[in-house]
Scaffold this motif. Structure first.
Motif, PDB file in Angstrom:
ATOM      1  N   THR A 199      30.384 -16.566  78.279  1.00  0.00           N
ATOM      2  CA  THR A 199      31.725 -16.125  78.664  1.00  0.00           C
ATOM      3  C   THR A 199      32.415 -17.159  79.546  1.00  0.00           C
ATOM      4  N   ASP A 200      31.636 -17.859  80.384  1.00  0.00           N
ATOM      5  CA  ASP A 200      32.214 -18.905  81.231  1.00  0.00           C
ATOM      6  C   ASP A 200      32.736 -20.063  80.391  1.00  0.00           C
ATOM      7  N   VAL A 201      31.982 -20.457  79.383  1.00  0.00           N
ATOM      8  CA  VAL A 201      32.411 -21.571  78.527  1.00  0.00           C
ATOM      9  C   VAL A 201      33.688 -21.199  77.774  1.00  0.00           C
ATOM     10  N   VAL A 202      33.712 -20.007  77.196  1.00  0.00           N
ATOM     11  CA  VAL A 202      34.900 -19.565  76.455  1.00  0.00           C
ATOM     12  C   VAL A 202      36.082 -19.400  77.408  1.00  0.00           C
ATOM     13  N   GLY A 203      35.840 -18.840  78.597  1.00  0.00           N
ATOM     14  CA  GLY A 203      36.907 -18.681  79.587  1.00  0.00           C
ATOM     15  C   GLY A 203      37.496 -20.013  80.014  1.00  0.00           C
ATOM     16  N   LEU A 204      36.648 -21.024  80.249  1.00  0.00           N
ATOM     17  CA  LEU A 204      37.152 -22.348  80.620  1.00  0.00           C
ATOM     18  C   LEU A 204      37.970 -22.955  79.485  1.00  0.00           C
ATOM     19  N   LEU A 205      37.513 -22.772  78.251  1.00  0.00           N
ATOM     20  CA  LEU A 205      38.262 -23.302  77.105  1.00  0.00           C
ATOM     21  C   LEU A 205      39.637 -22.651  76.998  1.00  0.00           C
ATOM     22  N   LEU A 206      39.725 -21.360  77.326  1.00  0.00           N
ATOM     23  CA  LEU A 206      41.015 -20.675  77.255  1.00  0.00           C
ATOM     24  C   LEU A 206      41.938 -21.039  78.410  1.00  0.00           C
ATOM     25  N   LEU A 207      41.383 -21.450  79.537  1.00  0.00           N
ATOM     26  CA  LEU A 207      42.221 -21.839  80.674  1.00  0.00           C
ATOM     27  C   LEU A 207      42.644 -23.307  80.613  1.00  0.00           C
ATOM     28  N   PHE A 208      41.910 -24.113  79.851  1.00  0.00           N
ATOM     29  CA  PHE A 208      42.234 -25.535  79.705  1.00  0.00           C
ATOM     30  C   PHE A 208      43.394 -25.660  78.719  1.00  0.00           C
ATOM     31  N   PRO A 209      44.584 -26.166  79.165  1.00  0.00           N
ATOM     32  CA  PRO A 209      45.785 -26.131  78.326  1.00  0.00           C
ATOM     33  C   PRO A 209      45.661 -26.697  76.901  1.00  0.00           C
ATOM     34  N   PRO A 210      45.003 -27.846  76.675  1.00  0.00           N
ATOM     35  CA  PRO A 210      44.938 -28.344  75.294  1.00  0.00           C
ATOM     36  C   PRO A 210      44.173 -27.409  74.345  1.00  0.00           C
ATOM     37  N   THR A 211      43.039 -26.887  74.796  1.00  0.00           N
ATOM     38  CA  THR A 211      42.288 -25.979  73.913  1.00  0.00           C
ATOM     39  C   THR A 211      42.990 -24.625  73.811  1.00  0.00           C
ATOM     40  N   ARG A 212      43.657 -24.194  74.873  1.00  0.00           N
ATOM     41  CA  ARG A 212      44.394 -22.927  74.803  1.00  0.00           C
ATOM     42  C   ARG A 212      45.524 -23.029  73.784  1.00  0.00           C
ATOM     43  N   LYS A 213      46.165 -24.190  73.715  1.00  0.00           N
ATOM     44  CA  LYS A 213      47.249 -24.392  72.758  1.00  0.00           C
ATOM     45  C   LYS A 213      46.728 -24.270  71.322  1.00  0.00           C
ATOM     46  N   VAL A 214      45.545 -24.829  71.066  1.00  0.00           N
ATOM     47  CA  VAL A 214      44.947 -24.737  69.728  1.00  0.00           C
ATOM     48  C   VAL A 214      44.613 -23.276  69.397  1.00  0.00           C
ATOM     49  N   VAL A 215      43.993 -22.578  70.346  1.00  0.00           N
ATOM     50  CA  VAL A 215      43.632 -21.173  70.124  1.00  0.00           C
ATOM     51  C   VAL A 215      44.892 -20.322  69.952  1.00  0.00           C
ATOM     52  N   ALA A 216      45.927 -20.587  70.740  1.00  0.00           N
ATOM     53  CA  ALA A 216      47.182 -19.826  70.624  1.00  0.00           C
ATOM     54  C   ALA A 216      47.802 -20.022  69.247  1.00  0.00           C
ATOM     55  N   THR A 217      47.745 -21.240  68.732  1.00  0.00           N
ATOM     56  CA  THR A 217      48.276 -21.503  67.387  1.00  0.00           C
ATOM     57  C   THR A 217      47.494 -20.715  66.344  1.00  0.00           C
ATOM     58  N   LEU A 218      46.171 -20.697  66.459  1.00  0.00           N
ATOM     59  CA  LEU A 218      45.343 -19.942  65.506  1.00  0.00           C
ATOM     60  C   LEU A 218      45.635 -18.441  65.583  1.00  0.00           C
ATOM     61  N   VAL A 219      45.748 -17.916  66.796  1.00  0.00           N
ATOM     62  CA  VAL A 219      46.031 -16.486  66.967  1.00  0.00           C
ATOM     63  C   VAL A 219      47.412 -16.152  66.410  1.00  0.00           C
ATOM     64  N   ARG A 220      48.390 -16.993  66.692  1.00  0.00           N
ATOM     65  CA  ARG A 220      49.751 -16.766  66.199  1.00  0.00           C
ATOM     66  C   ARG A 220      49.792 -16.769  64.671  1.00  0.00           C
ATOM     67  N   ARG A 221      49.095 -17.722  64.036  1.00  0.00           N
ATOM     68  CA  ARG A 221      49.041 -17.766  62.566  1.00  0.00           C
ATOM     69  C   ARG A 221      48.396 -16.511  61.994  1.00  0.00           C
ATOM     70  N   LYS A 222      47.303 -16.083  62.628  1.00  0.00           N
ATOM     71  CA  LYS A 222      46.617 -14.873  62.151  1.00  0.00           C
ATOM     72  C   LYS A 222      47.524 -13.646  62.274  1.00  0.00           C
ATOM     73  N   LEU A 223      48.250 -13.545  63.400  1.00  0.00           N
ATOM     74  CA  LEU A 223      49.189 -12.436  63.573  1.00  0.00           C
ATOM     75  C   LEU A 223      50.307 -12.484  62.536  1.00  0.00           C
ATOM     76  N   GLU A 224      50.830 -13.672  62.281  1.00  0.00           N
ATOM     77  CA  GLU A 224      51.904 -13.805  61.294  1.00  0.00           C
ATOM     78  C   GLU A 224      51.426 -13.409  59.907  1.00  0.00           C
ATOM     79  N   ARG A 225      50.208 -13.848  59.526  1.00  0.00           N
ATOM     80  CA  ARG A 225      49.660 -13.453  58.218  1.00  0.00           C
ATOM     81  C   ARG A 225      49.433 -11.945  58.162  1.00  0.00           C
TER      82      ARG A 225
END
Length: 179
Positions: free
Chosen positions: A92-118
């Motif tokens: 959970t710490d590794v995933v949490g750090l990845l979500l708080l780190f802006p470059p990886t959060r941007k990638v995850v946000a793009t994936l989540v947004r695409r999934k929501l749009e589909r």
């Protein structure tokens, strides 16, 4: 949905426990506890810092009359990342750090947004809004002044049937001095 909940509440805690025990065997009990506490404190600090940064950017963008670059999904990911960092565990710490780190959060946000749009395009995801509550209409839940129910006896308007008890009934024509 059930399989994701099963995964989240059974498999992930087992993996976390295994990892904590393995780390505890290698470095010792107190260093492991110290690491858990340290990641919790760092997580709380980073969550506050990143959350405030995202909020300030939203405010600046809205003040300039443009849509925020970091949308609602990014803000939600900051919240999820901070909760994961505060929760004890290695995974959970590794995933949490990845979500708080802006470059990886941007990638995850793009994936989540695409999934929501589909999901919205296929009809699998729907959003519902409710038109009642304390924020409907005017201040303190009052109906808008141009609403038909604002001119009538009650809001929201409820149809009465013969035989219904009525405590009091008011209309614009009732009252002293009105005729």
């Amino acid at each position: 949905m059930f399989k994701y909940l099963l995964l989240a509440f059974t498999l992930i805690p087992f993996i976390e426990l295994y990892l904590l025990l393995a780390i505890g065997r290698e470095v010792g009990f107190w260093p492991t506890v110290g690491g858990i506490l340290l990641t919790g404190l760092v997580g709380a600090f980073l969550a506050k810092k990143e959350g405030l940064r995202v909020f300030r950017r939203w405010q600046q963008s809205l003040a300039q009359g443009r849509m925020p670059e970091e949308g609602l999904v990014s803000g939600l990911l900051v919240l999820v990342g901070s909760v994961l960092l505060v929760a004890p565990g290695v995974l959970t710490d590794v995933v949490g750090l990845l979500l708080l780190f802006p470059p990886t959060r941007k990638v995850v946000a793009t994936l989540v947004r695409r999934k929501l749009e589909r999901g919205m395009a296929s009809g699998a995801v729907r959003f519902t809004s409710f038109q009642s509550g304390p924020f409907m209409g005017g201040p303190f839940g009052a109906p808008p002044q141009d609403a038909p129910s604002a001119r009538g006896s009650s809001w929201p308007r409820k149809e009465r049937r013969p035989g219904d008890e009525v405590d009091a009934e008011f209309s614009e024509d009732d009252g002293p001095g009105r005729g």
